[in-house]
Design an enzyme around this catalytic site. Structure first.
Site, PDB file in Angstrom:
ATOM      1  CB  SER A  61      12.494 -49.299  32.977  1.00 52.33           C
ATOM      2  OG  SER A  61      12.811 -50.614  33.263  1.00 52.33           O
ATOM      3  CG  HIS A 113      17.022 -51.667  35.005  1.00 54.11           C
ATOM      4  ND1 HIS A 113      16.072 -51.549  35.981  1.00 54.11           N
ATOM      5  CD2 HIS A 113      16.366 -52.002  33.888  1.00 54.11           C
ATOM      6  CE1 HIS A 113      14.883 -51.814  35.468  1.00 54.11           C
ATOM      7  NE2 HIS A 113      15.029 -52.097  34.205  1.00 54.11           N
ATOM      8  CG  HIS A 146      13.701 -56.920  36.744  1.00 49.96           C
ATOM      9  ND1 HIS A 146      14.816 -56.140  36.526  1.00 49.96           N
ATOM     10  CD2 HIS A 146      12.655 -56.059  36.803  1.00 49.96           C
ATOM     11  CE1 HIS A 146      14.452 -54.869  36.469  1.00 49.96           C
ATOM     12  NE2 HIS A 146      13.144 -54.798  36.627  1.00 49.96           N
ATOM     13  CE1 TYR A 160      14.608 -58.699  33.089  1.00 51.14           C
ATOM     14  CE2 TYR A 160      12.376 -58.208  33.822  1.00 51.14           C
ATOM     15  CZ  TYR A 160      13.633 -57.775  33.447  1.00 51.14           C
ATOM     16  OH  TYR A 160      13.922 -56.442  33.445  1.00 51.14           O
ATOM     17  CD  GLU A 161      18.058 -58.815  36.135  1.00 46.88           C
ATOM     18  OE1 GLU A 161      19.281 -58.766  36.280  1.00 46.88           O
ATOM     19  OE2 GLU A 161      17.283 -57.986  36.638  1.00 46.88           O
ATOM     20  CB  ALA A 190       8.227 -48.657  33.314  1.00 43.07           C
ATOM     21  CG  MET A 206       7.796 -57.825  33.445  1.00 46.54           C
ATOM     22  SD  MET A 206       8.931 -58.001  32.053  1.00 46.54           S
ATOM     23  CE  MET A 206       7.792 -57.781  30.658  1.00 46.54           C
ATOM     24  CB  SER A 207       9.799 -54.630  38.856  1.00 44.42           C
ATOM     25  OG  SER A 207       9.018 -53.462  38.733  1.00 44.42           O
ATOM     26  CG  ASN A 214       2.928 -50.301  27.704  1.00 44.60           C
ATOM     27  OD1 ASN A 214       3.913 -50.174  28.457  1.00 44.60           O
ATOM     28  ND2 ASN A 214       2.156 -51.366  27.734  1.00 44.60           N
ATOM     29  CG  HIS A 245      13.406 -52.199  27.399  1.00 49.69           C
ATOM     30  ND1 HIS A 245      12.713 -52.180  28.602  1.00 49.69           N
ATOM     31  CD2 HIS A 245      14.650 -51.735  27.682  1.00 49.69           C
ATOM     32  CE1 HIS A 245      13.516 -51.722  29.562  1.00 49.69           C
ATOM     33  NE2 HIS A 245      14.693 -51.448  29.026  1.00 49.69           N
TER      34      HIS A 245
HETATM   35  N1  HPA Z   1       3.817 -55.314  30.589  1.00 51.92           N
HETATM   36  C1  HPA Z   1       4.797 -55.700  31.455  1.00 51.92           C
HETATM   37  N2  HPA Z   1       5.739 -54.879  31.870  1.00 51.92           N
HETATM   38  C2  HPA Z   1       5.730 -53.618  31.415  1.00 51.92           C
HETATM   39  C3  HPA Z   1       4.755 -53.152  30.526  1.00 51.92           C
HETATM   40  C4  HPA Z   1       3.747 -54.062  30.070  1.00 51.92           C
HETATM   41  O1  HPA Z   1       2.837 -53.714  29.295  1.00 51.92           O
HETATM   42  N3  HPA Z   1       5.045 -51.840  30.262  1.00 51.92           N
HETATM   43  C5  HPA Z   1       6.150 -51.535  30.997  1.00 51.92           C
HETATM   44  N4  HPA Z   1       6.569 -52.603  31.699  1.00 51.92           N
END
Ligand code: HPA
Length: 254
Positions: free
Chosen positions: A12, A43, A65, A67-68, A95, A193-194, A217, A229
């Site tokens: 991302s 994406h 992903h 989650y999709e 990310a 998540m990937s 983050n 996001h």
């Molecule tokens: N958690 C899960 N996925 C993420 C995060 C997070 O803090 N930051 C970027 N993708």
């Protein structure tokens, strides 16, 4: 098309790497049989080929992903396509949130191992023995030699490159503060998540793997603003500046 030696999957907000390609060709995933049609903002769903620092590469912008659909096997065709093209290795980027307060937004982390909490595995189901074994070892899944090359490239550029364990959750919710405390106890340094499905698919197919997280983050509960996001994309853009330089240097010495 020149045979790509390296595949690169962009996470991302990390699309800037594809802009550095020379002699580029771009093909939408929609035109490639079995390639996924990603649905998340940021994406794109494009396969780009060309050269980075003279190295023939194939860049996958957009991934599938868990989650999709709830299924971890969405990147099977792109990873096996890469192997079929004759590539030796895949560099995965993502990310991620950091569980280490000293490695904050904008920083990069080379992944040296993972914890799979996706609740699924892309190799579930019948195994194709012509591709790889039923029961795959994941020791040194993150190739030590390629990791050393990433560190050497980072050192040459004076880019700080942390190293640690990536924990994958299925999402799509961000984690709770309690989950993050639990994940720290488990030994995680970053969460996202990937990436883990592609690592498994690539190792199964016999590709060497390198992976880098762009920290967007501090993980939930560690302070700062509530996660979103938008924040991921904003900070990925900052980390992408160092990541582009790192990938170009890595490609130069591959
Ligand atoms: N958690 C899960 N996925 C993420 C995060 C997070 O803090 N930051 C970027 N993708």
């Amino acid at each position: 098309m020149t045979t790509p030696r390296l595949g690169i999957v962009l996470g991302s907000g990390l699309g800037a790497i594809a802009d550095a390609l020379t002699d580029a060709t771009h093909t939408p995933y929609a035109e490639l049989e079995g390639f996924p049609e990603p649905s998340v903002a940021g994406h794109g769903g494009t396969l780009s080929t060309g050269a980075l620092s003279g190295l023939p590469v194939a860049i996958f912008r957009g991934r599938k992903h868990v989650y999709e659909t709830g299924d971890a096997s969405g990147m099977t065709v792109p990873v096996r396509w890469l192997k079929d093209q004759g590539a030796e290795a895949i560099l995965l980027t993502n990310a991620a949130g950091s569980l280490n307060a000293d490695v904050g937004p904008g920083r990069l982390m080379a992944i040296n191992d993972h914890i799979n909490l996706l609740g699924s595995n892309p190799l579930t189901g019948p195994n194709d023995e012509s591709i790889g074994p039923r029961f795959l070892s994941l020791r040194d899944a993150y190739d030590p030699e390629l990791r050393a090359k990433l560190q050497a490239a980072a050192a040459a550029l004076d880019v700080p490159l942390a190293e640690g364990v990536y924990l994958a959750t299925a999402g799509p919710t961000f984690e709770t503060p309690a989950e993050i405390r639990a994940f720290r106890t488990l030994g995680a340094d970053a969460v996202g998540m990937s990436t883990v499905p592609e690592v498994i698919l690539a190792r199964h197919a016999g590709l060497r793997v390198a992976a880098v997280s762009a920290i967007t983050n501090l993980a939930e509960g560690m302070g700062g603003e509530e996660l979103s996001h938008e924040q991921t994309l904003r900070n990925a853009e900052v980390a992408a500046r160092d990541l582009v330089r790192l990938v170009l240097k890595f490609a130069e010495d591959f």
